[in-house]
Design an enzyme around this catalytic site. Sequence first.
Site, short mmCIF file in Angstrom:
data_model
loop_
_atom_site.label_atom_id
_atom_site.label_comp_id
_atom_site.label_asym_id
_atom_site.label_seq_id
_atom_site.Cartn_x
_atom_site.Cartn_y
_atom_site.Cartn_z
N ASN A 224 0.85 -1.19 0.00
CA ASN A 224 0.00 0.00 0.00
C ASN A 224 0.89 1.25 0.00
O ASN A 224 1.72 1.43 0.89
CB ASN A 224 -0.91 -0.02 1.23
CG ASN A 224 -1.95 1.08 1.20
OD1 ASN A 224 -1.65 2.23 0.88
ND2 ASN A 224 -3.17 0.74 1.56
N ARG B 233 4.41 18.26 1.74
CA ARG B 233 5.41 19.24 1.33
C ARG B 233 5.04 19.93 0.01
O ARG B 233 5.48 21.03 -0.27
CB ARG B 233 6.77 18.55 1.17
CG ARG B 233 7.93 19.44 0.74
CD ARG B 233 8.34 20.41 1.84
NE ARG B 233 9.46 21.23 1.42
CZ ARG B 233 10.74 20.97 1.69
NH1 ARG B 233 11.04 19.87 2.38
NH2 ARG B 233 11.68 21.77 1.29
N HIS C 246 -5.52 3.48 -1.71
CA HIS C 246 -6.84 3.74 -1.14
C HIS C 246 -7.14 5.23 -1.32
O HIS C 246 -6.94 6.02 -0.40
CB HIS C 246 -6.87 3.35 0.33
CG HIS C 246 -8.24 3.41 0.95
ND1 HIS C 246 -8.60 2.61 2.01
CD2 HIS C 246 -9.32 4.17 0.68
CE1 HIS C 246 -9.85 2.89 2.35
NE2 HIS C 246 -10.30 3.84 1.55
N ARG D 11 -9.05 8.59 -1.22
CA ARG D 11 -10.16 9.06 -0.40
C ARG D 11 -10.74 10.35 -0.99
O ARG D 11 -10.06 11.04 -1.76
CB ARG D 11 -9.70 9.29 1.04
CG ARG D 11 -9.29 7.99 1.72
CD ARG D 11 -8.90 8.20 3.17
NE ARG D 11 -8.45 6.95 3.79
CZ ARG D 11 -9.27 6.06 4.34
NH1 ARG D 11 -10.56 6.28 4.34
NH2 ARG D 11 -8.78 4.96 4.87
N HIS E 219 -3.98 11.76 0.44
CA HIS E 219 -2.76 11.03 0.06
C HIS E 219 -2.86 10.66 -1.42
O HIS E 219 -2.46 11.45 -2.27
CB HIS E 219 -2.49 9.83 0.97
CG HIS E 219 -3.70 9.11 1.47
ND1 HIS E 219 -4.60 8.48 0.65
CD2 HIS E 219 -4.14 8.90 2.74
CE1 HIS E 219 -5.55 7.91 1.37
NE2 HIS E 219 -5.31 8.16 2.64
N GLU F 275 -8.64 0.19 -3.08
CA GLU F 275 -9.56 0.10 -1.95
C GLU F 275 -10.39 1.38 -1.87
O GLU F 275 -9.92 2.46 -2.24
CB GLU F 275 -8.78 -0.05 -0.64
CG GLU F 275 -7.92 -1.28 -0.55
CD GLU F 275 -7.16 -1.34 0.77
OE1 GLU F 275 -7.12 -0.32 1.48
OE2 GLU F 275 -6.60 -2.40 1.08
N THR G 66 -8.57 6.16 9.11
CA THR G 66 -8.15 4.92 8.47
C THR G 66 -9.25 3.89 8.68
O THR G 66 -10.10 4.06 9.56
CB THR G 66 -6.82 4.40 9.05
OG1 THR G 66 -6.39 3.24 8.34
CG2 THR G 66 -6.97 4.06 10.53
N HIS H 292 -4.43 -4.74 7.64
CA HIS H 292 -4.53 -3.66 8.61
C HIS H 292 -3.62 -3.92 9.81
O HIS H 292 -3.83 -4.86 10.58
CB HIS H 292 -5.96 -3.41 9.10
CG HIS H 292 -6.14 -2.01 9.64
ND1 HIS H 292 -6.38 -0.93 8.82
CD2 HIS H 292 -6.05 -1.50 10.89
CE1 HIS H 292 -6.47 0.17 9.55
NE2 HIS H 292 -6.26 -0.14 10.82
N ASP H 293 -2.60 -3.08 9.92
CA ASP H 293 -1.64 -3.09 11.03
C ASP H 293 -0.83 -4.38 11.14
O ASP H 293 -0.28 -4.68 12.21
CB ASP H 293 -2.35 -2.82 12.37
CG ASP H 293 -2.76 -1.36 12.50
OD1 ASP H 293 -2.23 -0.52 11.75
OD2 ASP H 293 -3.62 -1.05 13.36
N GLY I 211 0.87 -1.42 4.31
CA GLY I 211 1.40 -0.12 3.95
C GLY I 211 2.11 0.59 5.08
O GLY I 211 3.31 0.80 5.04
N HIS I 212 1.37 0.96 6.13
CA HIS I 212 1.93 1.81 7.19
C HIS I 212 3.17 1.19 7.82
O HIS I 212 4.22 1.84 7.91
CB HIS I 212 0.87 2.08 8.25
CG HIS I 212 1.32 2.97 9.35
ND1 HIS I 212 1.37 4.34 9.22
CD2 HIS I 212 1.78 2.69 10.60
CE1 HIS I 212 1.83 4.87 10.34
NE2 HIS I 212 2.09 3.89 11.19
#
Length: 267
Positions: free
Chosen positions: A7, A18, A43, A45, A50, A70, A100, A191-192, A214-215
């Site tokens: 992700n 920035r 994903h 939004r 992002h 997603e 999220t 997720h996580d 991703g994260h």
Amino acid sequence: MVRLSVNLNKIALLRNSRGGALPSVLQAARICIAAGCHGITVHPRPDARHITTQDVMDLAAMLTVEFNIEGYPSPAFLDLVDRVRPTQATLVPDPPDVLTSNAGWNLDRGADWLRDVLASLHEAKIRSSLFLAPDPKQIERALELGADRIELYTGPYAHAFGAPDGEAILRAHREAARLAREIGLGVNAGHDLDLKNIPPYVKAVKGLQETSIGHALINDALYLGLTRTVKAYLKALRAKPQRPREQRKALRSKPQIAGKQRSIRRD
């Protein structure tokens, strides 16, 4: 084999903070693909905080691996998916302002409209996946509505990892995946998930086909890649690296301020 889809939302978030084009989402995708990942996930939004629509279009034009998009199946999202034709569309129940994804679909009531959405994805030859908690009723309902896969929401598992209730959550995911496979649904998870909690999850949840990460992956990339990057900048500067002994010496020679530190007067 469990396939890894990376992700790239956090790359786009850093770029947008920035302005400009750095870091490049496309370059990040190329690096992940060269490293061997099996897919790229984004994903987008509604507030484009992002991933942007242009990112999605640009990625679709260059990817050589599976593309997973997603999002909440709003008209705008479905229009974008229809234009891009990704390999997979993962539908999540996120309201527009959520930070999220933090819950799976509740398909018990008010979800019949998803049947038409899933049918349209099937007609377009786009694999569909519904983001779900490991609830047997929800999984059976996903099949009834026409989903191809489910994505098990692993947030609670990750948060309870190492705690007493973590094993119970893991068992629920194992049984949910077993049920999904038995009734003909593919199984994804996300997720996580991170380097510590992935191995026991993959070992327990048999038949897992794909994880979207991703994260944690981008976070680890910062630490795993910082040494190489600092050395590259030192080389560009033609600067000699400072060794640990020199660092300690520099600290000892730093002048100390005697007495109590005074507050800075603000004019």
